[in-house]
Design a protein around this motif. Structure first.
Motif, PDB file in Angstrom:
ATOM      1  N   ILE A  41       0.849  -1.195   0.000  1.00 45.68           N
ATOM      2  CA  ILE A  41       0.000   0.000   0.000  1.00 45.68           C
ATOM      3  C   ILE A  41       0.880   1.238   0.000  1.00 45.68           C
ATOM      4  O   ILE A  41       1.856   1.330   0.755  1.00 45.68           O
ATOM      5  N   LYS A  81       0.623   5.746  -0.799  1.00 41.43           N
ATOM      6  CA  LYS A  81      -0.108   6.947  -1.217  1.00 41.43           C
ATOM      7  C   LYS A  81       0.806   7.793  -2.090  1.00 41.43           C
ATOM      8  O   LYS A  81       1.928   8.104  -1.700  1.00 41.43           O
ATOM      9  N   ARG A 103      -4.388   6.522  -3.861  1.00 41.39           N
ATOM     10  CA  ARG A 103      -3.895   5.488  -2.939  1.00 41.39           C
ATOM     11  C   ARG A 103      -3.865   4.174  -3.701  1.00 41.39           C
ATOM     12  O   ARG A 103      -4.878   3.728  -4.235  1.00 41.39           O
ATOM     13  N   LEU A 153      -7.750  10.127  -4.427  1.00 38.84           N
ATOM     14  CA  LEU A 153      -7.834  10.807  -3.126  1.00 38.84           C
ATOM     15  C   LEU A 153      -8.340  12.240  -3.288  1.00 38.84           C
ATOM     16  O   LEU A 153      -8.245  13.044  -2.361  1.00 38.84           O
TER      17      LEU A 153
END
Length: 292
Positions: free
Chosen positions: A89, A91, A102, A125
């Protein structure tokens, strides 16, 4: 377990590659449905162990080119998912592709548990940024309003105290006016008695004849002084009555404004409490926006 490309080059390699291709193709076919199920604007990328196999841009979120066939870069989330066998993961800020998003990349395993590729979901986002901006603006505004209403409540409280002080002072003035009435009554009584005394003295002086002329002059002056005193007392009483009337009206108005001041204090305190609740709600919105 992370396999190498050679593991599909055994005597059963053709079967293994076929299974790999079927599974990846099945996920590729499912990608449009996955995109529709996500409520936010998103893009989807699918790869095998080396290259991008499929790319599905979002409505507004898009890399801007067809990346199918391009080799995976060590910067790609798909690359990390394939080589670590774990979810990855990250961003990415607006500066990278022109929009914030993201990325969640997860490895794709075959039926034996080998990593044969990965799928990545990039969620915009932009909504989060907008919510955060709005929430922060609301928080800032509510804090300013809260500070202003708190200051207003303090001012209203101070005003109420000053009005109560004025009310006490006006009551004291009325009491002093009443005492002045008593003093004027005393002076008026003295003037009446002096006038009567002067009248009697004039009568006695006239009876005395020539010898009483000088005393008659004094008696007349006493009478004039008594009359003037009585007239002055009357005028002063009229002035004091006007003052008393005005102070009574002023006291009534002060009482009314004092009551209004108390109501204003209560109202501003309620407003301050409501604004504080609003600020707390805005803070919750900001916290939620960080999650979205």
């Amino acid at each position: 377990m992370i396999e190498s490309k050679d593991e599909y080059s055994t005597s059963e390699g053709k079967v293994g590659l076929s299974l790999m291709n079927d599974r990846l193709q099945s996920i590729i076919n499912t990608a449009p449905l996955i995109q529709k199920l996500v409520p936010l604007d998103c893009m989807i990328g699918i790869s095998d162990r080396e290259k991008f196999l499929h790319y599905l841009p979002g409505r507004a979120i898009s890399i801007g080119r067809d990346i199918r066939g391009e080799r995976l870069s060590s910067d790609d989330g798909l690359y990390h998912a394939v080589h670590s066998g774990k979810e990855h993961i990250v961003k990415l800020p607006r500066e990278v592709f022109g929009f914030p998003f993201r990325s969640v990349a997860v490895p794709i395993h075959d039926e034996k548990g080998y990593v044969i590729g990965a799928i990545a979901l990039g969620v915009s986002l932009q909504t989060q940024e907008s919510l955060l901006s709005i929430a922060q603006m609301i928080v800032t505004s509510s804090q300013e309003i809260s500070a202003a209403t708190k200051e207003l409540a303090q001012s209203a409280e101070e005003l109420s105290l000053q009005q109560e002080l004025l009310s006490r002072l006006s009551n004291e003035v009325l009491e002093q006016v009443k005492k002045t009435d008593q003093i004027l009554k005393f002076i008026n009584d003295v003037a009446m008695k002096s006038n009567l005394l002067g009248l009697n003295a004039s009568i006695e002086a006239s009876r005395a004849g020539e010898q009483g002329k000088g005393f008659a002059v004094v008696a007349e002056e006493i009478r004039k002084m008594a009359v003037n005193s009585a007239q002055s007392v009357k005028e002063i009483r009229e002035i004091l009555n006007i003052i008393k009337e005005r102070v009574t009206i002023m006291n009534s108005k002060i009482t009314q404004t004092t009551d209004i001041g108390h109501q204003q204090v209560a109202a501003t305190e309620e407003i301050h409490a409501s604004v504080q609740e609003f600020a707390d709600s805005a803070q919750k919105i900001e916290d939620v926006a960080k999650i979205v």
